[in-house]
Design an enzyme around this catalytic site. Structure first.
Site, PDB file in Angstrom:
ATOM      1  N   VAL A  18       0.819  -1.207   0.000  1.00 19.89           N
ATOM      2  CA  VAL A  18       0.000   0.000   0.000  1.00 19.89           C
ATOM      3  C   VAL A  18       0.855   1.260   0.000  1.00 19.89           C
ATOM      4  O   VAL A  18       0.680   2.158  -0.817  1.00 19.89           O
ATOM      5  CB  VAL A  18      -0.946   0.003   1.222  1.00 19.89           C
ATOM      6  N   ASP A  36      10.261   3.070   6.696  1.00 19.59           N
ATOM      7  CA  ASP A  36       9.980   1.662   6.963  1.00 19.59           C
ATOM      8  C   ASP A  36      11.043   1.128   7.914  1.00 19.59           C
ATOM      9  O   ASP A  36      12.237   1.416   7.735  1.00 19.59           O
ATOM     10  CB  ASP A  36       9.967   0.848   5.662  1.00 19.59           C
ATOM     11  N   ARG A  41      14.312  -3.926   3.399  1.00 16.73           N
ATOM     12  CA  ARG A  41      13.327  -3.348   2.473  1.00 16.73           C
ATOM     13  C   ARG A  41      13.774  -1.968   2.005  1.00 16.73           C
ATOM     14  O   ARG A  41      13.736  -1.662   0.803  1.00 16.73           O
ATOM     15  CB  ARG A  41      11.973  -3.258   3.182  1.00 16.73           C
ATOM     16  N   THR A  86      -2.753  -4.397   9.250  1.00 14.64           N
ATOM     17  CA  THR A  86      -3.670  -4.639  10.374  1.00 14.64           C
ATOM     18  C   THR A  86      -4.128  -6.099  10.303  1.00 14.64           C
ATOM     19  O   THR A  86      -5.189  -6.401   9.768  1.00 14.64           O
ATOM     20  CB  THR A  86      -4.883  -3.698  10.333  1.00 14.64           C
ATOM     21  N   THR A 123      -6.592  -0.587   7.282  1.00 14.95           N
ATOM     22  CA  THR A 123      -7.978  -1.013   7.471  1.00 14.95           C
ATOM     23  C   THR A 123      -8.232  -1.323   8.938  1.00 14.95           C
ATOM     24  O   THR A 123      -7.535  -2.144   9.542  1.00 14.95           O
ATOM     25  CB  THR A 123      -8.271  -2.257   6.619  1.00 14.95           C
ATOM     26  N   CYS A 263      -6.643  -8.710   3.212  1.00 12.39           N
ATOM     27  CA  CYS A 263      -7.866  -7.903   3.225  1.00 12.39           C
ATOM     28  C   CYS A 263      -9.116  -8.758   3.415  1.00 12.39           C
ATOM     29  O   CYS A 263      -9.700  -8.777   4.490  1.00 12.39           O
ATOM     30  CB  CYS A 263      -7.979  -7.093   1.922  1.00 12.39           C
ATOM     31  N   ARG A 328       1.023 -13.457   2.673  1.00 20.24           N
ATOM     32  CA  ARG A 328       0.275 -13.158   3.897  1.00 20.24           C
ATOM     33  C   ARG A 328      -1.080 -13.870   3.910  1.00 20.24           C
ATOM     34  O   ARG A 328      -1.862 -13.762   2.983  1.00 20.24           O
ATOM     35  CB  ARG A 328       0.061 -11.645   4.032  1.00 20.24           C
TER      36      ARG A 328
END
Length: 427
Positions: A18, A36, A41, A86, A123, A263, A328
């Site tokens: 995102v 980050d 990364r 989240t 979210t 999600c 994930r």
């Protein structure tokens, strides 16, 4: 109050699926830094490569986006945007640890020398931004909301691997704690996307909109999975049924399968958690989750039923969806675990997944040579990566033992008249 100008500095906290695409787009218009905590990364991004594949190397290398591992480098930002994950915990309860951690970290670098706006894209269930994050910033920073800082919320709508509905093309829902903040954020996001912005009535309304978008998809897919289970008992392919039903103009075209990811497989639990806090048992939402969470075991059981005894099974694909390296909350793991519990020896292959991440997250070893010269009692296509969809008949024959099983969970091979000495099964 934060005012938007060409000199405004923006910090994006969290550079995953995102945050990175958003930060790259913002950097085209504003002085933008991405923060980050993952040193590897950040180093990779500084080197011009995004391992998620969401931003191609060319645009990434051409971007003016700055990077840092230190939140202190966001101290002079006018707008701070939080895009951390989240997840849910082992009991499917919301895990706000990443959001709380990012909030504490950013609050620790704030001071009263300028007024800032803190925007959340993660979210959450309705109320988190104003009832948890705002007070936490006040506690850590000693500053006062509405005087030294303001809150906003703009739910992310990134669909990993989707090169059509990208952050620069989709409509962005935006909200602020007051009209001025909301309008300012609409102006900022409006420079990022050609899809326009929608100013939600409140922060809670924007939070709720996001969580029901994914809950709605989850429930619709759950219906498809339930009818797939029913039709299996009738020796019917749900795909054949959907082909026929889909000719009606108002039939909603959803597909059955494994529902994972960060999600759809998670957000309904955020909504159900909040509902239960309010004393309401969300029967439809939880029923949908229960059906979808059970599909991995259902698929494994059907494969086992066809084989009649334990054997060597090749599972093609581990990521949560086709065309992405994202592991994930992959529900393929449920298939693998169940097959192992039933006594099968399972080999896992995925050309996109990071082997180290697969080992760390799930304790699974990816076998890069699994398609070369070995035969299996069953081959299960769990994720429709292009490499698997495009396997020719000869290659499939090479993979399946005579009398073995070719299981196509995604229905990706169903239109092909594949000839071979094996049985075929699909949902």
């Amino acid at each position: 109050m934060t005012k938007l100008s060409p000199e405004s500095k923006i910090a994006v906290i969290g550079l995953g699926y995102v945050g990175l695409p958003l930060a790259v787009q913002l950097a085209k218009h504003f002085d933008t830094i991405g923060i980050d905590v993952n040193a590897a990364r950040v180093a990779a991004l500084k080197g011009g490569h995004d391992s998620t594949g969401e931003v191609a190397d060319g645009p990434l290398q051409a971007s003016k986006l700055a990077y840092s591992e230190s939140m202190s480098d966001a101290a002079d930002a006018d707008i701070l945007i939080v895009t951390v994950p989240t997840p849910v915990d082992a009991a499917n309860q919301p895990d706000l640890g990443p959001v709380r951690g990012a909030t504490r970290a950013l609050a620790g670098v704030l001071d009263d020398r300028k007024v800032r706006t803190i925007v959340y894209e993660s979210t959450v269930y309705p109320g988190v931004t104003e009832e948890i994050c705002g007070p936490l910033i006040e506690d850590v920073s000693g500053l006062k909301q509405g005087t030294h800082f303001f809150l906003g919320y703009s739910p992310e709508r990134i669909n990993p691997g989707d090169k059509v509905h990208t952050v620069d093309k989709i409509m962005k829902v935006v909200s602020g704690e007051n009209a001025e903040i909301g309008n300012m954020l609409c102006e900022m996001y409006g420079q990022v996307t050609s899809g326009g912005t929608f100013l939600a009535a409140s922060i809670k309304a924007a939070e709720a909109a996001k969580v029901i978008e994914n809950a709605q998809r989850d429930i619709n897919i759950a219906f498809m999975n339930e009818i797939a289970v029913i039709f299996q008992k009738m020796d019917l392919s749900v795909h054949d049924v959907l082909d026929a039903a889909g000719t009606k103009w108002n039939f909603l075209k959803f597909s059955p399968g494994l529902v994972g990811g960060h999600c759809i497989g998670v957000d309904p639990y955020y909504l159900s958690y909040k509902a239960q806090q309010l004393g309401h048992l969300p029967r439809v939402i939880l029923a949908g989750r229960s059906i979808n969470d059970g599909m991995g075991a259902f698929v494994a059981d059907r494969v086992h039923d066809h084989l009649l005894k334990a054997g060597n099974v090749l599972v093609l694909g581990l990521t949560f969806k086709e065309g992405v390296p994202d592991l994930r909350n992959s529900k393929v793991v449920d298939v693998i675990d169940r097959l192992k519990w039933l006594g099968h020896n399972v080999t896992v292959h995925d050309p996109l997944a990071d082997p180290a991440e697969a080992e760390e997250e799930y304790g699974l070893t990816l076998d890069s040579g699994a398609l070369d010269g070995r035969k299996y009692d069953a081959v299960v296509m769990a994720v429709a990566h292009d490499e698997y969809v495009n396997l020719d008949d000869a290659k499939l024959n090479d993979l399946v033992k005579p009398g073995g099983l070719l299981a196509d969970i995604k229905g990706a091979w169903r239109e092909r008249d594949i000839q071979g000495d094996f049985r075929r099964w699909q949902l």
